[in-house]
Design a protein around this motif. Structure first.
Motif, mmCIF file in Angstrom:
data_model
loop_
_atom_site.group_PDB
_atom_site.id
_atom_site.type_symbol
_atom_site.label_atom_id
_atom_site.label_comp_id
_atom_site.label_asym_id
_atom_site.label_seq_id
_atom_site.Cartn_x
_atom_site.Cartn_y
_atom_site.Cartn_z
ATOM 1 N N GLY A 213 28.223 77.680 30.890
ATOM 2 C CA GLY A 213 28.565 77.468 32.458
ATOM 3 C C GLY A 213 28.855 76.113 32.774
ATOM 4 N N GLU A 214 28.859 75.319 31.941
ATOM 5 C CA GLU A 214 29.682 73.885 32.241
ATOM 6 C C GLU A 214 31.241 73.887 32.349
ATOM 7 N N CYS A 215 31.606 74.941 31.799
ATOM 8 C CA CYS A 215 33.305 75.162 31.819
ATOM 9 C C CYS A 215 33.824 74.624 32.757
ATOM 10 N N PHE A 216 33.480 75.214 34.186
ATOM 11 C CA PHE A 216 34.271 74.870 35.083
ATOM 12 C C PHE A 216 34.249 73.458 35.648
ATOM 13 N N ALA A 217 32.937 72.603 35.427
ATOM 14 C CA ALA A 217 33.111 71.337 35.741
ATOM 15 C C ALA A 217 33.900 70.626 34.765
ATOM 16 N N ALA A 218 33.886 71.106 33.492
ATOM 17 C CA ALA A 218 34.475 70.244 32.420
ATOM 18 C C ALA A 218 36.085 70.407 32.511
ATOM 19 N N LEU A 219 36.328 71.611 32.986
ATOM 20 C CA LEU A 219 38.007 71.745 33.158
ATOM 21 C C LEU A 219 38.275 71.029 34.269
ATOM 22 N N LYS A 220 37.445 70.552 35.511
ATOM 23 C CA LYS A 220 37.937 69.747 36.658
ATOM 24 C C LYS A 220 37.873 68.223 35.923
ATOM 25 N N ARG A 221 36.777 67.919 35.283
ATOM 26 C CA ARG A 221 36.775 66.657 34.833
ATOM 27 C C ARG A 221 37.668 66.286 33.961
ATOM 28 N N SER A 222 38.335 67.042 33.126
ATOM 29 C CA SER A 222 39.245 66.759 31.938
ATOM 30 C C SER A 222 40.721 66.871 32.668
ATOM 31 N N GLY A 223 40.894 67.126 33.759
ATOM 32 C CA GLY A 223 42.333 67.313 34.267
ATOM 33 C C GLY A 223 42.836 68.642 33.865
ATOM 34 N N ALA A 224 42.258 69.704 33.430
ATOM 35 C CA ALA A 224 42.601 70.767 32.933
ATOM 36 C C ALA A 224 42.789 71.733 34.085
ATOM 37 N N ILE A 225 42.382 71.517 35.205
ATOM 38 C CA ILE A 225 42.554 72.338 36.476
ATOM 39 C C ILE A 225 43.982 71.762 37.036
ATOM 40 N N ALA A 226 44.232 70.591 36.972
ATOM 41 C CA ALA A 226 45.381 69.946 37.448
ATOM 42 C C ALA A 226 46.521 70.499 36.628
#
Ligand code: UTP
Length: 458
Positions: A213-226
Protein backbone atom coordinates in the motif's frame (compact mmCIF):
# COMPACT_ATOMS: atom_id res chain seq x y z
CA UNK A 1 22.30 16.48 16.91
CA UNK A 2 22.23 18.90 19.81
CA UNK A 3 22.20 17.58 23.36
CA UNK A 4 18.65 18.83 24.16
CA UNK A 5 17.40 16.86 21.13
CA UNK A 6 19.12 13.72 22.39
CA UNK A 7 17.50 14.31 25.78
CA UNK A 8 14.13 14.54 24.05
CA UNK A 9 14.76 11.25 22.27
CA UNK A 10 15.72 9.65 25.58
CA UNK A 11 12.47 10.84 27.12
CA UNK A 12 10.47 9.39 24.22
CA UNK A 13 12.23 6.04 24.63
CA UNK A 14 11.37 5.99 28.30
CA UNK A 15 7.77 7.01 27.69
CA UNK A 16 7.31 4.10 25.27
CA UNK A 17 9.18 1.58 27.43
CA UNK A 18 12.16 1.20 25.09
CA UNK A 19 14.81 1.15 27.82
CA UNK A 20 16.93 -1.36 25.88
CA UNK A 21 17.33 1.22 23.11
CA UNK A 22 18.18 3.89 25.64
CA UNK A 23 20.93 1.67 27.03
CA UNK A 24 22.43 1.13 23.57
CA UNK A 25 22.07 4.82 22.71
CA UNK A 26 24.11 5.83 25.74
CA UNK A 27 26.91 3.43 24.87
CA UNK A 28 27.27 4.32 21.19
CA UNK A 29 30.01 6.57 19.80
CA UNK A 30 28.77 10.03 18.79
CA UNK A 31 28.11 9.42 15.07
CA UNK A 32 26.21 6.16 15.68
CA UNK A 33 24.34 7.76 18.58
CA UNK A 34 23.14 10.56 16.34
CA UNK A 35 22.05 8.12 13.68
CA UNK A 36 20.01 6.07 16.15
CA UNK A 37 18.52 9.20 17.75
CA UNK A 38 17.51 10.52 14.32
CA UNK A 39 15.81 7.21 13.56
CA UNK A 40 13.92 7.22 16.85
CA UNK A 41 12.84 10.81 16.24
CA UNK A 42 11.12 9.69 13.04
CA UNK A 43 9.10 6.92 14.69
CA UNK A 44 5.39 7.44 15.16
CA UNK A 45 5.06 5.35 18.35
CA UNK A 46 1.38 6.22 18.80
CA UNK A 47 0.46 4.72 15.40
CA UNK A 48 2.73 1.73 15.98
CA UNK A 49 1.20 0.81 19.31
CA UNK A 50 -2.38 1.63 18.37
CA UNK A 51 -2.11 -0.65 15.31
CA UNK A 52 -0.63 -3.48 17.35
CA UNK A 53 -3.17 -3.04 20.10
CA UNK A 54 -6.00 -3.36 17.56
CA UNK A 55 -4.38 -6.47 16.12
CA UNK A 56 -3.95 -8.22 19.45
CA UNK A 57 -7.54 -7.56 20.51
CA UNK A 58 -8.87 -10.81 19.05
CA UNK A 59 -11.26 -12.12 17.90
CA UNK A 60 -11.67 -9.85 14.91
CA UNK A 61 -14.96 -8.09 14.70
CA UNK A 62 -16.10 -5.81 11.96
CA UNK A 63 -18.52 -3.15 13.00
CA UNK A 64 -19.43 -1.82 9.59
CA UNK A 65 -22.21 -3.57 7.64
CA UNK A 66 -20.83 -6.04 5.06
CA UNK A 67 -22.64 -6.80 1.81
CA UNK A 68 -21.77 -8.58 -1.44
CA UNK A 69 -20.30 -6.46 -4.24
CA UNK A 70 -21.50 -6.77 -7.83
CA UNK A 71 -19.20 -8.23 -10.46
CA UNK A 72 -19.08 -9.39 -14.05
CA UNK A 73 -17.83 -12.72 -15.27
CA UNK A 74 -15.71 -12.83 -18.41
CA UNK A 75 -17.32 -16.19 -19.22
CA UNK A 76 -20.79 -14.63 -19.25
CA UNK A 77 -19.95 -12.11 -21.96
CA UNK A 78 -21.03 -12.96 -25.48
CA UNK A 79 -18.26 -13.55 -27.98
CA UNK A 80 -18.80 -10.17 -29.64
CA UNK A 81 -18.60 -8.43 -26.26
CA UNK A 82 -15.35 -10.22 -25.44
CA UNK A 83 -13.99 -9.15 -28.82
CA UNK A 84 -15.04 -5.53 -28.26
CA UNK A 85 -13.43 -5.38 -24.82
CA UNK A 86 -10.24 -6.97 -26.09
CA UNK A 87 -10.05 -4.60 -29.04
CA UNK A 88 -10.48 -1.59 -26.74
CA UNK A 89 -7.58 -2.89 -24.66
CA UNK A 90 -5.40 -3.20 -27.76
CA UNK A 91 -6.34 0.33 -28.83
CA UNK A 92 -5.04 1.66 -25.52
CA UNK A 93 -1.88 -0.42 -25.76
CA UNK A 94 -1.29 0.82 -29.30
CA UNK A 95 -1.83 4.40 -28.16
CA UNK A 96 0.76 3.98 -25.39
CA UNK A 97 -1.73 4.66 -22.59
CA UNK A 98 -0.83 1.64 -20.42
CA UNK A 99 1.98 1.11 -17.90
CA UNK A 100 2.65 -1.81 -15.56
CA UNK A 101 3.58 -1.68 -11.87
CA UNK A 102 5.03 -4.69 -10.11
CA UNK A 103 5.23 -4.59 -6.33
CA UNK A 104 8.43 -6.41 -5.52
CA UNK A 105 9.47 -4.85 -2.24
CA UNK A 106 8.31 -7.65 0.06
CA UNK A 107 10.69 -9.67 2.19
CA UNK A 108 9.34 -13.06 1.10
CA UNK A 109 9.92 -14.29 4.64
CA UNK A 110 7.80 -17.44 4.18
CA UNK A 111 9.62 -18.40 0.99
CA UNK A 112 13.09 -17.79 2.36
CA UNK A 113 14.61 -17.34 -1.12
CA UNK A 114 18.08 -15.85 -1.13
CA UNK A 115 17.52 -12.64 -3.11
CA UNK A 116 14.53 -10.65 -4.37
CA UNK A 117 11.48 -12.84 -5.04
CA UNK A 118 11.35 -11.82 -8.70
CA UNK A 119 14.74 -13.43 -9.27
CA UNK A 120 13.30 -16.83 -8.34
CA UNK A 121 13.47 -19.65 -10.89
CA UNK A 122 10.52 -21.94 -10.14
CA UNK A 123 12.03 -24.85 -12.04
CA UNK A 124 10.39 -24.47 -15.44
CA UNK A 125 12.25 -26.18 -18.28
CA UNK A 126 13.50 -22.77 -19.49
CA UNK A 127 14.76 -21.89 -15.95
CA UNK A 128 13.44 -18.37 -16.45
CA UNK A 129 13.04 -16.15 -13.40
CA UNK A 130 9.68 -14.60 -12.48
CA UNK A 131 10.96 -11.22 -13.67
CA UNK A 132 11.92 -12.70 -17.04
CA UNK A 133 8.52 -14.36 -17.50
CA UNK A 134 6.86 -11.01 -16.79
CA UNK A 135 9.22 -9.06 -19.04
CA UNK A 136 8.55 -11.42 -21.92
CA UNK A 137 4.79 -11.18 -21.54
CA UNK A 138 5.09 -7.41 -21.68
CA UNK A 139 7.43 -7.63 -24.67
CA UNK A 140 4.99 -9.86 -26.51
CA UNK A 141 2.22 -7.30 -26.06
CA UNK A 142 4.33 -4.26 -26.83
CA UNK A 143 5.72 -5.99 -29.91
CA UNK A 144 2.21 -6.55 -31.21
CA UNK A 145 1.00 -3.11 -30.20
CA UNK A 146 4.05 -1.39 -31.67
CA UNK A 147 4.39 0.67 -28.50
CA UNK A 148 6.49 0.22 -25.36
CA UNK A 149 4.75 -0.54 -22.05
CA UNK A 150 6.70 1.32 -19.36
CA UNK A 151 7.39 -0.95 -16.43
CA UNK A 152 7.56 0.47 -12.86
CA UNK A 153 9.31 -1.85 -10.42
CA UNK A 154 8.80 -1.22 -6.71
CA UNK A 155 11.64 -2.41 -4.50
CA UNK A 156 12.55 -1.85 -0.85
CA UNK A 157 15.79 -0.52 0.65
CA UNK A 158 16.61 -4.19 1.42
CA UNK A 159 16.43 -5.44 -2.14
CA UNK A 160 16.72 -2.39 -4.39
CA UNK A 161 20.34 -2.84 -5.42
CA UNK A 162 20.01 -6.60 -5.90
CA UNK A 163 16.93 -6.12 -8.08
CA UNK A 164 18.47 -3.44 -10.26
CA UNK A 165 21.67 -5.51 -10.59
CA UNK A 166 19.66 -8.58 -11.63
CA UNK A 167 17.97 -6.61 -14.42
CA UNK A 168 21.28 -5.11 -15.53
CA UNK A 169 23.04 -8.46 -15.66
CA UNK A 170 20.20 -9.89 -17.77
CA UNK A 171 20.28 -6.89 -20.12
CA UNK A 172 16.74 -6.09 -18.93
CA UNK A 173 15.51 -9.32 -20.57
CA UNK A 174 15.33 -7.51 -23.89
CA UNK A 175 13.35 -4.63 -22.41
CA UNK A 176 14.60 -1.15 -23.04
CA UNK A 177 16.36 0.14 -19.90
CA UNK A 178 14.69 3.53 -20.34
CA UNK A 179 11.29 1.83 -19.99
CA UNK A 180 12.19 0.18 -16.65
CA UNK A 181 11.68 2.55 -13.72
CA UNK A 182 12.89 1.26 -10.34
CA UNK A 183 11.52 2.99 -7.26
CA UNK A 184 11.82 2.33 -3.53
CA UNK A 185 9.06 2.02 -1.01
CA UNK A 186 8.82 3.13 2.61
CA UNK A 187 9.71 1.21 5.75
CA UNK A 188 8.42 0.98 9.34
CA UNK A 189 10.25 -0.20 12.46
CA UNK A 190 9.73 -3.85 13.33
CA UNK A 191 8.83 -4.68 16.92
CA UNK A 192 9.50 -7.84 18.89
CA UNK A 193 6.42 -9.64 20.19
CA UNK A 194 7.16 -8.01 23.57
CA UNK A 195 6.62 -4.57 22.02
CA UNK A 196 10.31 -3.68 21.96
CA UNK A 197 12.03 -2.12 18.94
CA UNK A 198 14.44 -4.51 17.24
CA UNK A 199 17.99 -3.27 16.83
CA UNK A 200 20.65 -4.31 14.35
CA UNK A 201 24.17 -5.33 15.37
CA UNK A 202 25.39 -1.77 14.60
CA UNK A 203 22.81 -0.22 16.91
CA UNK A 204 20.27 1.00 14.39
CA UNK A 205 16.52 0.41 14.50
CA UNK A 206 15.56 -2.50 12.25
CA UNK A 207 13.22 -1.32 9.56
CA UNK A 208 10.99 -3.49 7.40
CA UNK A 209 9.20 -2.63 4.15
CA UNK A 210 5.78 -1.40 5.16
CA UNK A 211 3.52 -3.05 2.63
CA UNK A 212 2.42 -2.79 -0.98
CA UNK A 213 0.00 0.00 0.00
CA UNK A 214 3.08 2.26 0.06
CA UNK A 215 3.10 2.02 -3.70
CA UNK A 216 1.30 5.25 -4.64
CA UNK A 217 3.29 7.38 -2.19
CA UNK A 218 6.51 5.86 -3.49
CA UNK A 219 5.46 6.44 -7.09
CA UNK A 220 4.93 10.09 -6.28
CA UNK A 221 8.10 10.56 -4.22
CA UNK A 222 10.30 8.89 -6.83
CA UNK A 223 9.06 10.98 -9.73
CA UNK A 224 7.38 7.99 -11.37
CA UNK A 225 4.01 9.75 -11.51
CA UNK A 226 5.62 12.67 -13.29
CA UNK A 227 7.22 10.18 -15.71
CA UNK A 228 3.83 8.54 -16.33
CA UNK A 229 2.22 11.88 -17.07
CA UNK A 230 4.97 12.84 -19.43
CA UNK A 231 4.44 9.60 -21.32
CA UNK A 232 0.70 10.19 -21.49
CA UNK A 233 -0.31 7.06 -19.56
CA UNK A 234 -3.94 6.66 -18.50
CA UNK A 235 -4.08 3.27 -16.77
CA UNK A 236 -1.59 1.40 -14.60
CA UNK A 237 -1.72 -2.36 -14.41
CA UNK A 238 -0.75 -3.39 -10.86
CA UNK A 239 0.35 -6.89 -9.84
CA UNK A 240 2.31 -8.96 -7.32
CA UNK A 241 5.76 -10.19 -8.28
CA UNK A 242 4.98 -13.69 -7.00
CA UNK A 243 2.23 -14.88 -9.34
CA UNK A 244 3.78 -17.16 -11.97
CA UNK A 245 0.68 -16.99 -14.18
CA UNK A 246 0.23 -13.23 -14.13
CA UNK A 247 -1.21 -11.94 -17.41
CA UNK A 248 0.61 -8.64 -17.21
CA UNK A 249 -1.30 -5.83 -18.95
CA UNK A 250 -3.99 -8.20 -20.23
CA UNK A 251 -5.71 -6.40 -23.15
CA UNK A 252 -9.11 -7.95 -22.36
CA UNK A 253 -9.00 -6.71 -18.78
CA UNK A 254 -7.81 -3.28 -19.89
CA UNK A 255 -10.77 -3.08 -22.26
CA UNK A 256 -13.25 -3.99 -19.53
CA UNK A 257 -11.73 -1.39 -17.19
CA UNK A 258 -11.72 1.33 -19.84
CA UNK A 259 -15.25 0.75 -21.06
CA UNK A 260 -16.66 0.69 -17.52
CA UNK A 261 -14.51 3.69 -16.72
CA UNK A 262 -14.41 3.43 -12.92
CA UNK A 263 -11.20 4.64 -11.23
CA UNK A 264 -10.22 1.06 -10.38
CA UNK A 265 -10.84 -2.34 -11.96
CA UNK A 266 -9.87 -5.61 -10.35
CA UNK A 267 -9.66 -9.22 -11.46
CA UNK A 268 -10.97 -11.81 -9.04
CA UNK A 269 -11.21 -15.58 -8.93
CA UNK A 270 -13.76 -17.75 -7.19
CA UNK A 271 -12.72 -18.68 -3.68
CA UNK A 272 -13.98 -22.19 -2.96
CA UNK A 273 -12.14 -23.09 0.24
CA UNK A 274 -13.00 -20.87 3.20
CA UNK A 275 -9.49 -21.37 4.57
CA UNK A 276 -7.65 -20.39 1.37
CA UNK A 277 -5.25 -17.58 2.16
CA UNK A 278 -6.74 -14.91 -0.08
CA UNK A 279 -8.90 -11.96 0.90
CA UNK A 280 -12.49 -11.44 -0.25
CA UNK A 281 -14.23 -8.55 -1.95
CA UNK A 282 -17.34 -7.01 -0.45
CA UNK A 283 -19.03 -3.72 0.21
CA UNK A 284 -18.13 -2.42 3.66
CA UNK A 285 -20.26 0.47 4.78
CA UNK A 286 -21.45 0.71 1.20
CA UNK A 287 -17.92 1.18 -0.18
CA UNK A 288 -15.83 -1.32 -2.19
CA UNK A 289 -13.50 -3.19 0.15
CA UNK A 290 -11.37 -6.29 0.65
CA UNK A 291 -11.27 -8.26 3.86
CA UNK A 292 -7.78 -9.75 4.17
CA UNK A 293 -7.81 -13.48 4.95
CA UNK A 294 -6.28 -12.94 8.37
CA UNK A 295 -9.03 -10.47 9.18
CA UNK A 296 -12.22 -12.20 7.98
CA UNK A 297 -14.49 -12.96 10.95
CA UNK A 298 -15.37 -16.67 11.17
CA UNK A 299 -19.10 -16.23 10.51
CA UNK A 300 -18.45 -14.33 7.26
CA UNK A 301 -15.64 -16.67 6.22
CA UNK A 302 -17.69 -19.85 6.42
CA UNK A 303 -21.07 -18.57 5.20
CA UNK A 304 -22.35 -20.61 2.23
CA UNK A 305 -25.23 -20.32 -0.22
CA UNK A 306 -27.87 -23.04 -0.63
CA UNK A 307 -25.90 -24.55 -3.50
CA UNK A 308 -22.84 -24.88 -1.30
CA UNK A 309 -20.70 -22.03 -2.66
CA UNK A 310 -19.07 -19.55 -0.35
CA UNK A 311 -21.36 -16.55 0.07
CA UNK A 312 -18.38 -14.19 -0.16
CA UNK A 313 -16.43 -15.91 -2.88
CA UNK A 314 -14.77 -13.15 -4.90
CA UNK A 315 -11.13 -13.81 -4.10
CA UNK A 316 -8.60 -10.96 -4.17
CA UNK A 317 -5.51 -11.86 -6.21
CA UNK A 318 -3.85 -8.42 -6.42
CA UNK A 319 -4.51 -7.80 -10.10
CA UNK A 320 -5.76 -4.27 -10.58
CA UNK A 321 -5.95 -1.43 -13.05
CA UNK A 322 -5.78 2.05 -11.58
CA UNK A 323 -6.48 5.24 -13.44
CA UNK A 324 -3.46 7.49 -13.23
CA UNK A 325 -5.50 10.44 -11.96
CA UNK A 326 -6.82 8.27 -9.10
CA UNK A 327 -3.26 7.34 -8.10
CA UNK A 328 -2.20 10.95 -8.20
CA UNK A 329 -5.20 12.15 -6.22
CA UNK A 330 -4.71 9.60 -3.43
CA UNK A 331 -0.92 9.24 -3.32
CA UNK A 332 -0.78 10.89 0.12
CA UNK A 333 -3.75 9.08 1.67
CA UNK A 334 -3.12 8.04 5.29
CA UNK A 335 -3.97 4.36 4.93
CA UNK A 336 -4.25 2.27 8.09
CA UNK A 337 -1.51 -0.18 9.06
CA UNK A 338 -2.28 -3.90 9.27
CA UNK A 339 -0.19 -5.96 11.63
CA UNK A 340 1.24 -9.41 11.00
CA UNK A 341 3.68 -11.55 12.94
CA UNK A 342 6.67 -12.50 10.83
CA UNK A 343 10.14 -13.97 11.13
CA UNK A 344 12.85 -11.31 11.41
CA UNK A 345 16.54 -11.90 11.95
CA UNK A 346 17.68 -10.40 15.25
CA UNK A 347 20.98 -9.85 17.07
CA UNK A 348 21.57 -10.72 20.70
CA UNK A 349 23.45 -8.48 23.12
CA UNK A 350 26.75 -10.02 22.06
CA UNK A 351 26.04 -9.06 18.43
CA UNK A 352 25.34 -12.65 17.32
CA UNK A 353 22.80 -13.14 14.51
CA UNK A 354 19.75 -15.20 15.42
CA UNK A 355 17.56 -16.59 12.64
CA UNK A 356 14.21 -17.39 14.24
CA UNK A 357 12.36 -20.61 13.46
CA UNK A 358 9.01 -19.06 14.39
CA UNK A 359 7.53 -15.60 13.82
CA UNK A 360 9.17 -13.31 16.38
CA UNK A 361 8.21 -9.81 15.28
CA UNK A 362 5.28 -7.55 14.51
CA UNK A 363 5.39 -6.01 11.08
CA UNK A 364 3.18 -3.12 10.06
CA UNK A 365 1.98 -2.99 6.52
CA UNK A 366 -0.27 -0.87 4.39
CA UNK A 367 -2.29 -2.82 1.85
CA UNK A 368 -3.07 -1.68 -1.67
CA UNK A 369 -6.73 -2.58 -1.31
CA UNK A 370 -7.24 0.06 1.36
CA UNK A 371 -7.37 2.51 -1.53
CA UNK A 372 -10.55 0.82 -2.78
CA UNK A 373 -13.02 2.54 -0.43
CA UNK A 374 -11.70 5.83 -1.79
CA UNK A 375 -13.21 4.96 -5.16
CA UNK A 376 -16.94 5.37 -5.46
CA UNK A 377 -17.16 2.34 -7.74
CA UNK A 378 -14.99 -0.59 -8.63
CA UNK A 379 -15.17 -2.72 -11.76
CA UNK A 380 -14.92 -6.34 -10.62
CA UNK A 381 -14.14 -8.90 -13.28
CA UNK A 382 -14.19 -12.60 -12.53
CA UNK A 383 -11.57 -14.62 -14.38
CA UNK A 384 -10.51 -18.27 -14.47
CA UNK A 385 -8.24 -19.27 -11.65
CA UNK A 386 -6.26 -21.82 -13.66
CA UNK A 387 -5.33 -19.17 -16.24
CA UNK A 388 -4.41 -16.38 -13.88
CA UNK A 389 -3.19 -17.45 -10.48
CA UNK A 390 -0.13 -19.43 -9.40
CA UNK A 391 1.06 -17.76 -6.18
CA UNK A 392 4.45 -18.41 -4.63
CA UNK A 393 4.45 -17.80 -0.89
CA UNK A 394 5.95 -20.87 0.81
CA UNK A 395 9.10 -22.93 0.40
CA UNK A 396 7.21 -26.19 -0.13
CA UNK A 397 3.66 -27.51 -0.37
CA UNK A 398 0.79 -25.23 -1.29
CA UNK A 399 1.57 -21.88 -2.93
CA UNK A 400 5.20 -22.89 -3.44
CA UNK A 401 7.57 -22.77 -6.44
CA UNK A 402 6.66 -26.42 -7.05
CA UNK A 403 2.90 -25.87 -7.05
CA UNK A 404 3.28 -22.80 -9.28
CA UNK A 405 5.49 -24.70 -11.75
CA UNK A 406 2.84 -27.42 -11.96
CA UNK A 407 0.07 -24.88 -12.61
CA UNK A 408 2.06 -23.17 -15.38
CA UNK A 409 2.81 -26.44 -17.11
CA UNK A 410 -0.75 -27.73 -16.78
CA UNK A 411 -2.03 -24.57 -18.43
CA UNK A 412 0.49 -24.80 -21.25
CA UNK A 413 -0.43 -28.46 -21.79
CA UNK A 414 -4.11 -27.46 -22.11
CA UNK A 415 -3.13 -24.78 -24.65
CA UNK A 416 -1.33 -27.40 -26.70
CA UNK A 417 -4.28 -29.79 -26.51
CA UNK A 418 -6.61 -26.99 -27.59
CA UNK A 419 -4.24 -26.30 -30.47
CA UNK A 420 -4.81 -29.84 -31.67
CA UNK A 421 -1.68 -31.64 -30.43
CA UNK A 422 -2.70 -35.28 -29.78
CA UNK A 423 -2.62 -36.33 -26.13
CA UNK A 424 -0.13 -39.14 -26.73
CA UNK A 425 2.37 -36.59 -28.01
CA UNK A 426 2.13 -34.61 -24.81
CA UNK A 427 4.29 -36.71 -22.54
CA UNK A 428 6.89 -34.96 -20.41
CA UNK A 429 7.07 -31.32 -19.45
CA UNK A 430 5.97 -28.50 -21.72
CA UNK A 431 6.44 -24.81 -21.47
CA UNK A 432 5.39 -22.21 -23.99
CA UNK A 433 7.56 -19.13 -24.17
CA UNK A 434 5.68 -15.90 -23.36
CA UNK A 435 7.37 -14.51 -26.46
CA UNK A 436 5.39 -17.02 -28.52
CA UNK A 437 1.91 -16.93 -27.03
CA UNK A 438 0.11 -14.81 -24.43
CA UNK A 439 -3.02 -16.85 -23.81
CA UNK A 440 -2.65 -19.99 -25.93
CA UNK A 441 -3.10 -18.27 -29.31
CA UNK A 442 -0.80 -18.89 -32.25
CA UNK A 443 -0.05 -22.51 -31.39
CA UNK A 444 -2.04 -24.35 -34.08
CA UNK A 445 -0.04 -26.23 -36.61
CA UNK A 446 -1.12 -23.94 -39.41
CA UNK A 447 0.06 -20.95 -37.34
CA UNK A 448 3.29 -22.40 -36.07
CA UNK A 449 5.56 -24.95 -37.65
CA UNK A 450 8.60 -25.02 -35.33
CA UNK A 451 9.08 -27.44 -32.47
CA UNK A 452 6.97 -26.51 -29.48
CA UNK A 453 8.80 -28.73 -27.09
CA UNK A 454 11.93 -26.98 -26.03
CA UNK A 455 12.85 -28.47 -22.76
CA UNK A 456 12.10 -31.28 -20.39
CA UNK A 457 12.96 -31.79 -16.81
CA UNK A 458 12.12 -34.50 -14.35
P1 UTP B 1 3.14 -10.66 0.58
O1 UTP B 1 2.16 -10.05 1.49
O2 UTP B 1 2.88 -12.04 0.15
O3 UTP B 1 4.54 -10.53 1.28
O4 UTP B 1 3.30 -9.70 -0.65
P2 UTP B 1 5.98 -11.08 0.90
O5 UTP B 1 6.93 -10.10 1.46
O6 UTP B 1 6.14 -11.37 -0.54
O7 UTP B 1 6.09 -12.46 1.68
P3 UTP B 1 6.05 -12.80 3.25
O8 UTP B 1 4.66 -12.42 3.71
O9 UTP B 1 7.14 -12.02 3.93
O10 UTP B 1 6.29 -14.27 3.28
C1 UTP B 1 2.41 -9.60 -1.72
C2 UTP B 1 3.08 -8.73 -2.77
O11 UTP B 1 3.33 -7.43 -2.24
C3 UTP B 1 4.70 -7.13 -2.35
C4 UTP B 1 5.42 -8.46 -2.42
O12 UTP B 1 6.69 -8.30 -3.02
C5 UTP B 1 4.45 -9.27 -3.24
O13 UTP B 1 4.57 -8.99 -4.61
N1 UTP B 1 5.11 -6.35 -1.18
C6 UTP B 1 4.83 -6.79 0.07
C7 UTP B 1 5.80 -5.18 -1.37
O14 UTP B 1 6.07 -4.77 -2.51
N2 UTP B 1 6.17 -4.48 -0.27
C8 UTP B 1 5.91 -4.87 0.99
O15 UTP B 1 6.28 -4.17 1.95
C9 UTP B 1 5.21 -6.06 1.16
Amino acid sequence: MLEPKIKQVEATLLAYKQEHVLKVLRQLPQAAKEKLAAQVEQIDFETLFKSIDKYTRLPVSIKEPIKPISFEDWEDYEEREQAAYTERGWELLRAGRIGAIVVAGGQGSRLGHDGPKGTLDIGLPSRKSLFQLQAERLLYLSGKAGKAIPWYIMTSPDNHEATAAFFRSAAYFGYSAKDCFFFQQNTMPALGLNGKLLLSAEGTVQLAPSGNGECFAALKRSGAIADMKERGLEWLFYYNVDNALIKVADPAFIGVAALHNNPIATKVIEKTDAEEKIGIFCLKNGRPAVLEYTEIPDDIKAERTKDGRLFYNLGHISIHLFKLDFIEEHADAALPYHVATKKMNVWDEGGRLIKPAEPNAYKLERFIFDFFPLASQLTVLKARRQEEFAPIKNKTGEDSPQSARKLVMELHRRWLQAAGIPRDELNGDFEISPLLSYGGEGLREEEWTGSLKFGTSE
